[in-house]
Design an enzyme around this catalytic site. Structure first.
Site, PDB file in Angstrom:
ATOM      1  N   ALA A  71     -58.399  23.208  44.123  1.00  0.00           N
ATOM      2  CA  ALA A  71     -59.678  22.522  44.314  1.00  0.00           C
ATOM      3  C   ALA A  71     -60.864  23.466  44.240  1.00  0.00           C
ATOM      4  O   ALA A  71     -61.964  23.043  43.897  1.00  0.00           O
ATOM      5  CB  ALA A  71     -59.684  21.786  45.638  1.00  0.00           C
ATOM      6  N   THR A  72     -60.659  24.744  44.549  1.00  0.00           N
ATOM      7  CA  THR A  72     -61.763  25.693  44.369  1.00  0.00           C
ATOM      8  C   THR A  72     -62.172  25.658  42.899  1.00  0.00           C
ATOM      9  O   THR A  72     -63.357  25.580  42.555  1.00  0.00           O
ATOM     10  CB  THR A  72     -61.312  27.110  44.778  1.00  0.00           C
ATOM     11  OG1 THR A  72     -60.956  27.087  46.159  1.00  0.00           O
ATOM     12  CG2 THR A  72     -62.400  28.140  44.549  1.00  0.00           C
ATOM     13  N   ASN A 151     -63.618  19.272  56.142  1.00  0.00           N
ATOM     14  CA  ASN A 151     -62.369  20.000  56.391  1.00  0.00           C
ATOM     15  C   ASN A 151     -62.280  20.656  57.767  1.00  0.00           C
ATOM     16  O   ASN A 151     -61.219  21.093  58.167  1.00  0.00           O
ATOM     17  CB  ASN A 151     -62.146  21.062  55.308  1.00  0.00           C
ATOM     18  CG  ASN A 151     -63.316  21.993  55.165  1.00  0.00           C
ATOM     19  OD1 ASN A 151     -64.421  21.569  54.861  1.00  0.00           O
ATOM     20  ND2 ASN A 151     -63.103  23.275  55.388  1.00  0.00           N
ATOM     21  N   GLN A 179     -59.636  16.801  51.461  1.00  0.00           N
ATOM     22  CA  GLN A 179     -59.042  16.481  52.764  1.00  0.00           C
ATOM     23  C   GLN A 179     -58.798  14.989  52.936  1.00  0.00           C
ATOM     24  O   GLN A 179     -58.043  14.583  53.830  1.00  0.00           O
ATOM     25  CB  GLN A 179     -59.948  16.999  53.895  1.00  0.00           C
ATOM     26  CG  GLN A 179     -60.134  18.499  53.902  1.00  0.00           C
ATOM     27  CD  GLN A 179     -58.883  19.258  54.362  1.00  0.00           C
ATOM     28  OE1 GLN A 179     -57.954  18.684  54.939  1.00  0.00           O
ATOM     29  NE2 GLN A 179     -58.846  20.551  54.094  1.00  0.00           N
ATOM     30  N   SER A 199     -56.631  18.734  45.773  1.00  0.00           N
ATOM     31  CA  SER A 199     -55.739  19.887  45.827  1.00  0.00           C
ATOM     32  C   SER A 199     -54.355  19.441  46.298  1.00  0.00           C
ATOM     33  O   SER A 199     -54.241  18.701  47.278  1.00  0.00           O
ATOM     34  CB  SER A 199     -56.309  20.912  46.811  1.00  0.00           C
ATOM     35  OG  SER A 199     -55.482  22.042  46.853  1.00  0.00           O
ATOM     36  N   ALA A 200     -53.305  19.923  45.606  1.00  0.00           N
ATOM     37  CA  ALA A 200     -51.940  19.472  45.924  1.00  0.00           C
ATOM     38  C   ALA A 200     -51.456  19.978  47.274  1.00  0.00           C
ATOM     39  O   ALA A 200     -50.730  19.275  47.986  1.00  0.00           O
ATOM     40  CB  ALA A 200     -50.979  19.939  44.821  1.00  0.00           C
ATOM     41  N   THR A 239     -52.178  26.947  29.436  1.00  0.00           N
ATOM     42  CA  THR A 239     -50.896  26.247  29.461  1.00  0.00           C
ATOM     43  C   THR A 239     -50.724  25.524  30.792  1.00  0.00           C
ATOM     44  O   THR A 239     -50.990  26.105  31.851  1.00  0.00           O
ATOM     45  CB  THR A 239     -49.750  27.262  29.264  1.00  0.00           C
ATOM     46  OG1 THR A 239     -49.969  27.928  28.028  1.00  0.00           O
ATOM     47  CG2 THR A 239     -48.387  26.589  29.267  1.00  0.00           C
ATOM     48  N   CYS A 325     -60.829  29.473  54.805  1.00  0.00           N
ATOM     49  CA  CYS A 325     -61.522  30.246  53.775  1.00  0.00           C
ATOM     50  C   CYS A 325     -62.636  31.105  54.352  1.00  0.00           C
ATOM     51  O   CYS A 325     -63.294  31.844  53.651  1.00  0.00           O
ATOM     52  CB  CYS A 325     -62.074  29.322  52.699  1.00  0.00           C
ATOM     53  SG  CYS A 325     -60.829  28.225  52.029  1.00  0.00           S
TER      54      CYS A 325
HETATM   55  N1  PMP Z   1     -62.305  21.939  49.525  1.00  0.00           N
HETATM   56  C1  PMP Z   1     -61.871  21.711  50.765  1.00  0.00           C
HETATM   57  C2  PMP Z   1     -62.536  20.678  51.589  1.00  0.00           C
HETATM   58  C3  PMP Z   1     -60.800  22.438  51.269  1.00  0.00           C
HETATM   59  O1  PMP Z   1     -60.389  22.198  52.516  1.00  0.00           O
HETATM   60  C4  PMP Z   1     -60.184  23.414  50.456  1.00  0.00           C
HETATM   61  C5  PMP Z   1     -59.029  24.241  50.975  1.00  0.00           C
HETATM   62  N2  PMP Z   1     -59.363  25.012  52.098  1.00  0.00           N
HETATM   63  C6  PMP Z   1     -60.671  23.602  49.167  1.00  0.00           C
HETATM   64  C7  PMP Z   1     -61.729  22.852  48.730  1.00  0.00           C
HETATM   65  C8  PMP Z   1     -60.058  24.625  48.235  1.00  0.00           C
HETATM   66  O2  PMP Z   1     -58.846  24.147  47.744  1.00  0.00           O
HETATM   67  P1  PMP Z   1     -57.787  25.141  47.039  1.00  0.00           P
HETATM   68  O3  PMP Z   1     -57.085  25.832  48.165  1.00  0.00           O
HETATM   69  O4  PMP Z   1     -56.885  24.217  46.275  1.00  0.00           O
HETATM   70  O5  PMP Z   1     -58.529  26.039  46.148  1.00  0.00           O
END
Ligand code: PMP
Length: 382
Positions: A71-72, A151, A179, A199-200, A239, A325
């Site tokens: 998701a980042t 989050n 989330q 995000s998985a 890929t 993070c």
């Molecule tokens: N957005 C939110 C709200 C999250 O909680 C997170 C994960 N901490 C992310 C983005 C980033 O996701 P990823 O770990 O898949 O990069």
């Protein structure tokens, strides 16, 4: 073994997901874009089935999902992609002080490129007011980015109304729905957003896989940072991670089947935890209590408690003091909600999930109560 109550940071991979992924390493290992043979077709078939499963959980058409490395990356593709392609007439980004670091960083990069970011405040409950938003958007607004479910404090934003205000001004709407997916019903088509990140590993799938929903027709408003062999409609070259994508699909299929029963189960455990803490710990308060919240989230602040000593003394449970993070500094989310730096540091985020039991909750509450009392006693003696 300590009790795991940090499901916002990540979730364990569901064994059913592992089972679905395993054959992709050694049997269906083909490159999903190899068009000339059976190995490629088989991998492609699995990827497309996974795309349908993720899309069904998110309430979007499958063809509108782009798989990413998390998701980042999805947030970056959305925000950097749109700002890189910004027309001269729309140069302002609108976002919220409580967004994830990956959204805030992408906005900072857009500023370095000459765009402006308007950072909206939230109220003490962590909610964005629509009046505040209305005052901030205008004819030069390019993109409004607001998280669906927060989050740290689990607060759910009024996204359908936010999207309406943004669209009335002709702006695009992005939401970080990481989330929310699998934790509450999500119907992004009904919420009417243009871009959404997933995000998985937050839904019992593998780490390093995510997706971006790109509303059909707005591709031309994105200039993708990652180019290559034209995969994913040219928006994300590289890929495809077939095992990861298959795992993401399986995780979403399971979440979709179990959400209706799991959300109230987890919410009841969350309420049990709150009542136990309230009964056992004087001076505890729940953050975001009056707003709609994720079922598995409880966020509390302990008065007159040293946050650092508290975190160090908690040995029996895995919880967090904020986003995984961002650790060392007080949470920007709690500061935006009006907490002092000391209060922000004397706060805990509990993230309950699929494996959480009543026994876990009762033990966790007793442990936290004992640790808070001990930390407060030590501070009085010192
Ligand atoms: N957005 C939110 C709200 C999250 O909680 C997170 C994960 N901490 C992310 C983005 C980033 O996701 P990823 O770990 O898949 O990069």
């Amino acid at each position: 073994m300590s009790i795991y109550l940090d499901h916002h940071a990540t979730t364990p991979v569901d064994p059913r997901v592992v089972e679905a992924m395993l054959p992709c390493f050694t049997e269906t290992f083909g490159n999903a874009t190899s068009r000339l043979h059976r190995h490629g077709w088989e991998a492609q078939r699995l990827v497309e089935a996974a795309r349908r499963d993720v899309a069904a959980l998110a309430g979007v058409p499958a063809r509108a999902l782009i798989f990413t490395g998390g998701a980042t990356e999805a947030n970056f593709l959305a925000i950097d992609g749109v700002t890189e392609a910004a027309p001269d007439t729309r140069r302002t980004m609108v976002t919220v002080a409580t967004e994830h670091a990956s959204v805030l960083e992408a906005c900072r990069r857009a500023e370095a490129r000459g765009l402006r970011t308007v950072m909206l405040p939230v109220d003490a409950e962590g909610r964005l007011s629509l009046d505040t938003l209305r005052r901030a958007v205008g004819p030069d607004t390019l993109l409004v980015s607001v998280m669906l479910a927060q989050n740290e404090v689990g607060v759910i934003q009024p996204l359908a109304e936010i999207a309406r205000v943004a669209h009335d001004a002709g702006a695009l709407v992005h939401t970080d729905a990481v989330q929310a997916l699998g934790k509450m019903p999500v119907d992004l088509a009904a919420l009417d957003v243009d871009l959404a990140s997933f995000s998985a590993h937050k839904v019992y799938g593998p780490k390093g896989v995510g997706a971006l929903y790109v509303r059909p027709g707005i591709e031309r408003r994105l200039s993708p940072p990652m180019r290559g062999g034209g995969q994913e409609r040219g928006l994300r070259g590289g890929t495809l991670n077939v095992p990861g994508i298959v795992g993401f699909g399986a995780a979403c299929r399971i979440a979709r089947a179990e959400l209706e029963a799991e959300a109230p189960r987890v919410a009841a455990l969350r309420d049990r935890l709150w009542h136990a803490l309230e009964a056992q710990v004087p001076g505890v308060r729940c953050n975001g209590a009056a707003a709609p919240r994720l079922p598995g989230n409880l966020h509390v602040t302990f008065s007159e408690t040293d946050g650092e000593a508290l975190m160090q003394a908690l040995s029996d449970i895995s919880v967090s003091s904020g986003s995984a993070c961002q650790t060392a500094t007080p949470s920007h989310v709690l500061l935006a909600m009006g907490l002092s730096p000391a209060q922000a540091q004397a706060s805990l985020r509990f993230g309950l999930g699929r494996g959480t039991t009543t026994d876990d909750i009762d033990r966790a509450a007793a442990h936290v109560a004992a640790v808070v009392a001990q930390v407060r006693r030590a501070a009085r003696v010192a």
